[in-house]
Design a protein around this motif. Sequence first.
Motif, PDB file in Angstrom:
ATOM      1  N   TYR A   1     -58.979 -23.922 -22.975  1.00  0.00           N
ATOM      2  CA  TYR A   1     -58.563 -25.052 -23.813  1.00  0.00           C
ATOM      3  C   TYR A   1     -59.109 -26.373 -23.273  1.00  0.00           C
TER       4      TYR A   1
ATOM      5  N   VAL B   1     -52.679 -28.597 -22.333  1.00  0.00           N
ATOM      6  CA  VAL B   1     -52.429 -27.190 -22.695  1.00  0.00           C
ATOM      7  C   VAL B   1     -52.899 -26.265 -21.576  1.00  0.00           C
ATOM      8  N   SER B   2     -54.070 -26.547 -21.017  1.00  0.00           N
ATOM      9  CA  SER B   2     -54.575 -25.726 -19.907  1.00  0.00           C
ATOM     10  C   SER B   2     -53.656 -25.812 -18.698  1.00  0.00           C
TER      11      SER B   2
ATOM     12  N   ALA C   1     -63.012 -26.565 -23.787  1.00  0.00           N
ATOM     13  CA  ALA C   1     -63.342 -26.748 -25.209  1.00  0.00           C
ATOM     14  C   ALA C   1     -63.017 -28.163 -25.669  1.00  0.00           C
ATOM     15  N   SER C   2     -61.853 -28.677 -25.258  1.00  0.00           N
ATOM     16  CA  SER C   2     -61.453 -30.021 -25.698  1.00  0.00           C
ATOM     17  C   SER C   2     -62.358 -31.091 -25.106  1.00  0.00           C
TER      18      SER C   2
ATOM     19  N   ASP D   1     -54.743 -21.516 -18.609  1.00  0.00           N
ATOM     20  CA  ASP D   1     -55.934 -21.010 -19.305  1.00  0.00           C
ATOM     21  C   ASP D   1     -56.909 -22.176 -19.461  1.00  0.00           C
ATOM     22  N   ASN D   2     -57.991 -22.155 -18.680  1.00  0.00           N
ATOM     23  CA  ASN D   2     -58.920 -23.296 -18.661  1.00  0.00           C
ATOM     24  C   ASN D   2     -59.782 -23.422 -19.903  1.00  0.00           C
TER      25      ASN D   2
ATOM     26  N   GLY E   1     -56.075 -30.958 -24.790  1.00  0.00           N
ATOM     27  CA  GLY E   1     -56.588 -29.685 -24.285  1.00  0.00           C
ATOM     28  C   GLY E   1     -56.308 -29.495 -22.808  1.00  0.00           C
TER      29      GLY E   1
ATOM     30  N   THR F   1     -50.620 -23.639 -19.436  1.00  0.00           N
ATOM     31  CA  THR F   1     -50.817 -22.190 -19.664  1.00  0.00           C
ATOM     32  C   THR F   1     -51.693 -21.522 -18.614  1.00  0.00           C
TER      33      THR F   1
END
Length: 707
Positions: free
Chosen positions: A183, A174-175, A186-187, A180-181, A171, A178
């Motif tokens: 991910y 991915v953040s 959530a992870s 986008d925090n 996660g 992207t």
Amino acid sequence: MISTAIRVARVGSAAELAAAALMMLGFPCLMLAALLPSVGAFAAAAAVTYLADHYLHRRGSYLVNRLSKVRAGVSIRFLIRELLLVLLLARLDLSTSMLFNAAIACFLAFYGFQAPHGALVTLIALRRKLPIAARNVDLDPRVRIPAAPPRRLLSRAAEKMLHLDLVAVAGLLVSAATDDNVYGYASIAVTLLLALGYVLALVPFVRGGRIPPDAGKVLAALDDWLRAYRPETVLYFSGSKDSAYQVNMWLETMEQLDTRPLIILRERSVLERMAPTTVPVICVPGGVHLMNMDLSTVRVALYAANVGKNIHMLRVPTMKHVFIGHGDSDKLASVNPFSKVYDEVWTAGRAGRDRYAIADVGVRDDDIAEVGRPQLAPIRTWQGAPDGPGAAADGRCPTILYAPTWEGWDDNPGNTSILLAGENIVRRLVRADPPVRVLYKPHPFTGTRSSRAKAAHERIVALVEKAAAERTADPRFTGDAAAQSAAVAELARIAARIEQLTGVTESGDDAEATRDGVVDFAAHAEVARLRAEWNDAYWRSFGSAEHRVITGAEPRLYDCFNVSDAMVSDISSVVSDFIASGKPYAVTDSAELGVEEFKRQNTAVRAAVILSNSAAELDELLAGVVDPSADALATDRRELKRYLLGPDEPTSIDQFNGAVRALAEKSRVRNQGQGAGAAAAAVEPTGAVPGQRAATAGETGGAAVKG
């Protein structure tokens, strides 16, 4: 070079070596990717290290254990990967973001869960470890043993717990890629919830009704069972896990005893490798526990090996102690001076008795009994080479078994033919004319001590496999492909059914196996039948002329005897056992003593073709195999068989049972005498010397009055 690296690293295969190399190389790549920084490269390197680590753990690789010894254990490896991820985030200028702080807090909390998780796993294992382990011993009515936790919770628990960080790592990557925090947050939440859930799932198994009773209650229940069962004959064994075959060879004999049998083991690793049996089995690792067991009804104790832990049983005076060994050979182990501590030593035939007389190690002739070898009953006698001399029209040809022993504990060149003669033997056999089939079945210990022996074994395997490939392409030896395919399918079916009947359940441990380990007699009989069917299908699953390397427990050595027409081996019990078949055999004089001296020192080779290290004498063996009229040693083999293994009648199991009964009677008489002596001592007048007869009429002060 690869085989050398495998041997040095002590990994099981090239795949393990490759996984270890990838894992070690992956961490420098992770650091480089973090410094660049490159999210894609970091993700790729992380995936490699995760997968390699998981593969090595699943295979139980020796390298994983060694890494922990050099401060590179599994926890350190996961921590380094997480720290490098933090470095990557910092290099991506995320050090001032809330996600960066959340990642650090996540990993700190995640490692905070490791301590209670490890403590719970350890505590569960300790509380469920009984002082004994048993099979076919019905303790359930006497003591309550709760079911084991699900295997998925405890099997490779540390690795599973640490791998929960994979969600957070993925996660966060991915953040980072992207911006986008969501991910990452959530992870992080998922990883922490999974870790907490794992810890909470273990808590119920360390309290209340999930805990087995203490050692005292378990041992009391065992004594209660012993008093009800009243065992009369015990097979006692101690040794390494690799020596389990030494007790396995006596299981069928123990099942056929007229007296109530019991098997006592000292190591749990041996119990894990012991073959299925209907005989009650108790594993007692602690010497104090063993010495406090109620064995008052046992009259005869049988010992299959000379080991230090035998003293814990030998100290019991109410039973007679017998050394039965785990084979019959001319090795020094067969006349071990330690044997004189036993009440009796049982040998197969007259040869064993004579060995002790010649060795003069303190074993009296009166203490030796000849009882035959009950284990040899499955060995069939020779009916001659298949279809007459040479290769048959259907492609079948005589089969020669090469079954060398291992290198032993020292570097005596006479221990094994593997080092000096093995390759010569195999080369001559695979090139023989008329052709023969070669079965190579080495001793399971081969190469465990000597790297030279291991390397020689690997070269022999390569020779056999190369010759097998060449023979497959030879039109003279084409087999029935359809029949072989059907046999392969039958093998799979039989193996699946055997696994179904004998396989380990999903949720089971040693305590649960002790509770539920009472044999199902119907299933046991079915497994025996299926193993016979498996053996038959195995030999039909490949060509009757195809060379074969045979390792592992199946097919058994005696099954190899039965499909062979002759054998080449070394000085070991294998030779003595093979003599029961009456088939031609050859033995290698690896120490180059010379034929006469070799035969003088080794009784079992007196009817053998003696091979030098060049193996040039193999032609004599092969001539007798393909043409029985050329077999000059047939009469000698029959005479030697009786000398080594005893007469065919009465059967060996009858001889063995008779010896057990006779010695049990001696034990009974001895114990009665001791009891009578103790009773007499109890009524003697005060001041009398223990065991001294009281004065009677006509005696004064214990001396007779002369008239």
